[in-house]
Scaffold this motif. Structure first.
Motif, PDB file in Angstrom:
ATOM      1  N   LEU A  17      24.822 -22.872  -7.760  1.00  0.00           N
ATOM      2  CA  LEU A  17      24.498 -21.520  -7.282  1.00  0.00           C
ATOM      3  C   LEU A  17      24.280 -20.560  -8.439  1.00  0.00           C
ATOM      4  O   LEU A  17      23.490 -19.632  -8.353  1.00  0.00           O
ATOM      5  N   THR A  20      20.665 -21.425  -9.455  1.00  0.00           N
ATOM      6  CA  THR A  20      19.583 -21.472  -8.469  1.00  0.00           C
ATOM      7  C   THR A  20      18.542 -20.397  -8.798  1.00  0.00           C
ATOM      8  O   THR A  20      18.924 -19.324  -9.267  1.00  0.00           O
ATOM      9  N   PRO A  21      17.256 -20.607  -8.637  1.00  0.00           N
ATOM     10  CA  PRO A  21      16.595 -21.727  -7.991  1.00  0.00           C
ATOM     11  C   PRO A  21      16.361 -22.943  -8.901  1.00  0.00           C
ATOM     12  O   PRO A  21      15.840 -23.934  -8.420  1.00  0.00           O
TER      13      PRO A  21
ATOM     14  N   GLU B  57      17.854 -14.797 -19.616  1.00  0.00           N
ATOM     15  CA  GLU B  57      18.595 -14.678 -18.363  1.00  0.00           C
ATOM     16  C   GLU B  57      20.064 -15.058 -18.571  1.00  0.00           C
ATOM     17  O   GLU B  57      20.969 -14.360 -18.143  1.00  0.00           O
ATOM     18  N   LEU B  58      20.249 -16.190 -19.263  1.00  0.00           N
ATOM     19  CA  LEU B  58      21.610 -16.673 -19.471  1.00  0.00           C
ATOM     20  C   LEU B  58      22.430 -15.669 -20.284  1.00  0.00           C
ATOM     21  O   LEU B  58      23.554 -15.335 -19.921  1.00  0.00           O
ATOM     22  N   GLU B 114      10.275 -23.936  -7.974  1.00  0.00           N
ATOM     23  CA  GLU B 114      10.879 -22.997  -7.038  1.00  0.00           C
ATOM     24  C   GLU B 114      11.207 -21.753  -7.836  1.00  0.00           C
ATOM     25  O   GLU B 114      11.724 -21.836  -8.933  1.00  0.00           O
ATOM     26  N   TRP B 115      10.855 -20.584  -7.287  1.00  0.00           N
ATOM     27  CA  TRP B 115      11.031 -19.360  -8.081  1.00  0.00           C
ATOM     28  C   TRP B 115      12.175 -18.488  -7.608  1.00  0.00           C
ATOM     29  O   TRP B 115      12.703 -18.665  -6.508  1.00  0.00           O
ATOM     30  N   ASP B 116      12.544 -17.544  -8.477  1.00  0.00           N
ATOM     31  CA  ASP B 116      13.651 -16.626  -8.215  1.00  0.00           C
ATOM     32  C   ASP B 116      13.142 -15.501  -7.321  1.00  0.00           C
ATOM     33  O   ASP B 116      12.894 -14.388  -7.767  1.00  0.00           O
ATOM     34  N   LYS B 215      20.888 -18.400  -0.571  1.00  0.00           N
ATOM     35  CA  LYS B 215      21.258 -18.843  -1.925  1.00  0.00           C
ATOM     36  C   LYS B 215      21.052 -17.749  -2.951  1.00  0.00           C
ATOM     37  O   LYS B 215      21.868 -17.546  -3.849  1.00  0.00           O
ATOM     38  N   GLN B 216      19.915 -17.057  -2.819  1.00  0.00           N
ATOM     39  CA  GLN B 216      19.601 -15.993  -3.768  1.00  0.00           C
ATOM     40  C   GLN B 216      20.657 -14.891  -3.718  1.00  0.00           C
ATOM     41  O   GLN B 216      21.116 -14.409  -4.746  1.00  0.00           O
ATOM     42  N   LEU B 218      23.733 -15.127  -2.467  1.00  0.00           N
ATOM     43  CA  LEU B 218      25.016 -15.668  -2.914  1.00  0.00           C
ATOM     44  C   LEU B 218      25.106 -15.631  -4.439  1.00  0.00           C
ATOM     45  O   LEU B 218      26.110 -15.247  -5.015  1.00  0.00           O
ATOM     46  N   LYS B 219      24.011 -16.023  -5.080  1.00  0.00           N
ATOM     47  CA  LYS B 219      23.989 -16.059  -6.543  1.00  0.00           C
ATOM     48  C   LYS B 219      24.174 -14.663  -7.129  1.00  0.00           C
ATOM     49  O   LYS B 219      25.071 -14.437  -7.939  1.00  0.00           O
ATOM     50  N   VAL B 223      28.467 -14.958  -6.456  1.00  0.00           N
ATOM     51  CA  VAL B 223      28.941 -15.876  -7.492  1.00  0.00           C
ATOM     52  C   VAL B 223      29.024 -15.204  -8.859  1.00  0.00           C
ATOM     53  O   VAL B 223      30.083 -15.203  -9.493  1.00  0.00           O
ATOM     54  N   HIS B 224      27.931 -14.629  -9.299  1.00  0.00           N
ATOM     55  CA  HIS B 224      27.971 -13.991 -10.620  1.00  0.00           C
ATOM     56  C   HIS B 224      28.944 -12.808 -10.674  1.00  0.00           C
ATOM     57  O   HIS B 224      29.710 -12.701 -11.641  1.00  0.00           O
ATOM     58  N   LEU B 227      32.393 -14.226 -10.957  1.00  0.00           N
ATOM     59  CA  LEU B 227      32.670 -14.760 -12.289  1.00  0.00           C
ATOM     60  C   LEU B 227      33.053 -13.649 -13.256  1.00  0.00           C
ATOM     61  O   LEU B 227      33.778 -13.876 -14.221  1.00  0.00           O
TER      62      LEU B 227
END
Ligand SMILES: Cc1cc2nc3c(=O)[nH]c(=O)nc-3n(C[C@H](O)[C@H](O)[C@H](O)COP(=O)(O)OP(=O)(O)OC[C@H]3O[C@@H](n4cnc5c(N)ncnc54)[C@H](O)[C@@H]3O)c2cc1C
Lengths: 358, 395
Positions: A17, A20-21, B57-58, B114-116, B215-216, B218-219, B223-224, B227
């Motif tokens: 997650l 993702t994606p 991004e990271l 698959e894109w964001d 999912k998008q 949730l991320k 989730v982030h 964290l």
């Protein structure tokens, strides 16, 4: 245990997650390309020249590698001028190497895209793409009492793999090998050493040096009188293998001869050809002017289609084998068995027999 | 704006059918030359952009773990906004166009990417590549014009509801990724009747989109933030702002592509039996560029070269700047207008049009010019508005 596994899977889903994606592996690939079990890769550990035109690549396969059988080959993918091209290469190392490395030996074909790249440009440390080993050109579980190997040029490679793996289990081995010159014999010194030690009987034929020309079945019969009593493995140019197959069939011992071909049967020149849609099983004759999409639809194959002019990529299907031509610019795309090259059926026509997954 | 067929003076009246076919031949030649020269340099380019984007991004998300501290919040949010824009524009949009399919790398392939974004790439590819790029600026066919919810052309009948369209447009810009998902699902059409709502194909696509959005969300919003512990709320805000910035930016760039002054629209019937030359011509007239620096081109995913992109949608985006001078020259030689301008000007022009069309037509535009249903060759068809009645064959 089960709890830990469940926790592990749960934690992994969270990691998924986070990224993702894309999948976490897409990030890990940057630092540890061999760890990805989904995408098999190999690191080039060493590049060893064999002859003026051939090299042996020592490869460290990544996770997902499966141990090979002697005689098998592996598909190797390399980016040639940006485009990933795949070709098959016989594995020349025995399967039990303790360091897990494998070797392939590549002969540069004049004008050959992949072989030239592998021989001239691949350096230690580079990453190649890999498929799991495959192939039916194998030794039997019970080793033959008398064996004959007939090879020419780079056709020695699968046989070298067999000899390195199983020679110690065989007592009577004859190898008839044909190459252009003494120096052009790949693995020349290793083979000659084996012969000197009396472990194989080596018959070399140098087509450039002598006037004898290409190896003919009759020549072999002369050199190896008991050839029909031997289990035989042959690998080399298609013409040689065709000759051998005829000879063995005429001798009534076709089942004693096993052959490995490096090249597909030649494509019919010019446009057009039989298009096989592998999923539906439909076979269509085409003249090379009509897009495969139209031919398929006319024959009743259910096909996805979009703009029908090559821009929307809705109709893309994998070419599994054969040749097709881009009707827009004439680009030829050729797939060998096992390939999976996406093509655009709406702007592509057959350029020989081909198989499309659709 | 009025469809080219209804215009009093057509911008292509001076072109003969032969001219139009010649344009097609010249454009094919330009395309072939570039496509034949694609290679390792291009491959290195897209891989470099992807690597940079992922690194950005990271690290931005890493910085946002400490978003409680205002400087970290600012830097992280800015970085993430840029990363999301790059991912959608230069990377996602262009990969899904098949621009990089020639690499035969399944990791950078139109069928696999698959894109964001809220909209699943499958669905986006259908509505964007197939519908928008095929029916570019054809009123009633091209959903990108937003005719479903907006009045984008003088010929569209005005109703009072359109008074609100500047507001809708702004709301759409803020939530653009969901707007895209909605029209990829063709929600307006598919929710209209019970039969369509129950259609298994539609239901499957709806489910696919819901999962993707799930999912998008949730991320970015669970989730982030989780964290980042004590920075939970700050990270939520940062991610929301990054998504908003990305949405506003992409919406602006896309408006600039087909809305500014000088861009033509076309009648539904005018594209029947269109030749390759005519198709090219429609793309030339139906798109507008954005002028600017290299950074601008990168951040717009090279949609600043919208004209070049519409002519050659599957050409690698890093090559558009190379063909642009040739295309410009072609426009000039054939007496056509190469519409371009800086971003603020183009955005203003596009917004002005949205606002203008929210009101009923005034002056000359208020009088609808009659046009016939069918006509012969397209070149003639396109010039019909000014052709004497005797020349039109249609009954
Ligand atoms: C099962 C299998 C195992 C193989 N094992 C090995 C191996 O161990 N070592 C090895 O070097 N090769 C091996 N090959 C051949 C290899 O897969 C490639 O076909 C070869 O390297 C040529 O690829 P290329 O991209 O360089 O040539 P291409 O660019 O595909 O072809 C260039 C030109 O060379 C011609 N050509 C292709 N192959 C040959 C050939 N073998 N001899 C002469 N002309 C050719 C083509 O018709 C074409 O005109 C194997 C092939 C198969 C199917």
């Amino acid at each position: 245990m089960a709890v830990i596994r469940t926790l592990g899977a749960g934690a992994w889903r969270v990691v998924e997650l986070i990224t993702t994606p894309v999948v976490p592996a897409d990030y890990l690939d940057v630092i540890a390309p061999l760890r990805n079990a989904q995408v098999l890769r190999a690191k080039v550990e060493a590049v060893r020249p064999e002859t003026a035109n051939s090299v042996t690549l020592v490869l460290r396969p990544g996770r997902g590698w499966v141990r090979h059988e002697p005689g098998q080959y592996v598909r190797v993918g390399v980016d040639v001028d940006g485009v990933r091209l795949w070709r098959s290469y016989s594995i020349t190392s025995p399967p039990w190497r303790s360091d897990g490395r494998i070797t392939i030996t590549v002969n540069a074909v004049p004008g050959g895209a992949v072989s030239t790249e592998l021989v001239r440009n691949v350096k230690r440390g580079m990453i190649l793409h890999l498929d799991v080993p495959t192939g039916e050109f194998l030794l039997d579980e019970t080793r033959p009492e008398k064996a004959l190997f007939v090879t020419a040029g780079s056709g020695i490679t699968p046989v070298m793999g067999m000899l390195r793996s199983a020679l110690h289990e065989m007592t009577d081995v004859v190898l008839v090998h044909s190459a252009r010159t003494h120096e052009a014999v790949v693995f020349g010194s290793e083979l000659r050493t084996l012969a000197a030690e009396g472990r194989i009987r080596l018959i070399e034929r140098h087509t450039r040096a002598s006037d004898s020309g290409r190896l003919k079945p009759a020549d072999i019969a002369e050199l190896v009188p008991d050839l029909f009593e031997r289990q035989t493995w042959a690998c080399g140019p298609n013409e040689m293998l065709d000759d051998l197959e005829t000879h063995w069939a005429d001798g009534g011992v076709a089942e004693r001869l096993r052959t490995e071909r490096f090249r597909p049967t030649l494509l019919t020149s010019g446009g057009g050809g039989t298009v096989t849609f592998s999923k539906s099983g439909t076979v269509v004759e085409t003249d090379g002017t009509e897009p495969i999409l139209d031919s398929g639809e006319t024959a009743g194959v259910l096909m996805k289609s979009g703009c029908r002019m090559g821009i929307c990529f809705s109709c893309v299907l994998p070419l599994r084998e054969g040749a097709v031509r881009d009707l827009r610019d004439g680009t030829l795309t050729v797939a060998e068995p096992g390939d999976n090259i996406p093509i655009q059926p709406c702007v592509t026509a057959a350029a020989g027999p081909c198989t499309i997954e659709g | 704006m009025t469809t080219i067929q209804r215009k009093k003076t057509s911008p292509i009246a001076h072109l003969t059918p032969e001219d139009i076919e010649q344009i097609g031949i010249e454009l094919d030649a330009i395309r072939d030359e570039v496509m034949a020269s694609r290679g390792a340099k291009d491959a290195a380019y897209i891989r470099r952009v992807i690597a940079w984007q992922r690194g950005l991004e990271l690290s931005s998300r890493g910085i946002l773990l400490f978003s409680l501290f205002p400087p970290a919040w600012l830097v992280g949010t800015a970085g993430l906004s840029i990363a999301k824009i790059l991912e959608n524009m230069e990377i996602g949009h262009n990969i899904m166009h098949g621009q990089w399919d020639f690499l035969r790398d399944p990791k950078i392939h139109s069928t696999k990417w698959e894109w964001d974004n809220a909209s699943p790439s499958d669905q986006w590819k259908h509505s964007h590549n197939e519908l928008h790029h095929t029916y570019t600026n054809v009123i009633g066919r091209d959903n990108d014009l937003g005719y479903g919810i907006m009045r984008v052309d003088e010929d569209q009948k005005w109703i009072p509801l359109y008074l609100g369209q500047p507001l809708w447009n702004f709301v759409n810009a803020c939530f653009f990724e969901y707007g895209i998902a909605a029209y990829d699902l063709e929600l307006g059409k598919n929710l209209a009747t019970k039969k369509r709502r129950q259609d298994p194909g539609f239901k499957a696509r709806l489910k696919q989109t819901r999962r993707k959005i799930g999912k998008q969300v949730l991320k970015d919003y669970i989730v982030h933030p989780a964290l980042s512990g004590p920075s939970f709320l700050h990270t939520i805000a940062a991610n929301a702002v990054a998504n908003l910035v990305r949405n506003l930016w992409t919406h602006s760039v896309i408006m600039c592509g087909h809305f500014p002054n000088g861009v033509e629209t076309f009648e539904k019937t005018s594209i029947e039996g269109e030749t390759r030359g005519e198709w090219y011509l429609r793309q030339m007239l139906g798109s507008a560029n954005i002028s600017g620096s290299k950074a601008m081109h990168l951040m717009t995913g090279n949609l600043s070269h919208q004209i070049e992109h519409h002519l050659f949608p599957d050409m690698p985006s890093n090559r558009y700047h190379q063909v642009a001078p040739k295309i410009k020259d072609l426009f000039q030689r054939y007496g056509l207008t190469y519409t371009t301008g800086p971003l603020p000007k183009q955005v203003a022009s596009a917004w002005w049009k949205v606002i203008r069309l929210s009101f009923p037509n005034r002056g000359e535009a208020a009088i609808r010019r009659p046009i016939e249903k069918k006509a012969p060759a397209t070149a003639t068809r396109w010039r019909r508005a000014e052709a004497p009645a005797t020349e039109t064959v249609a009954p």
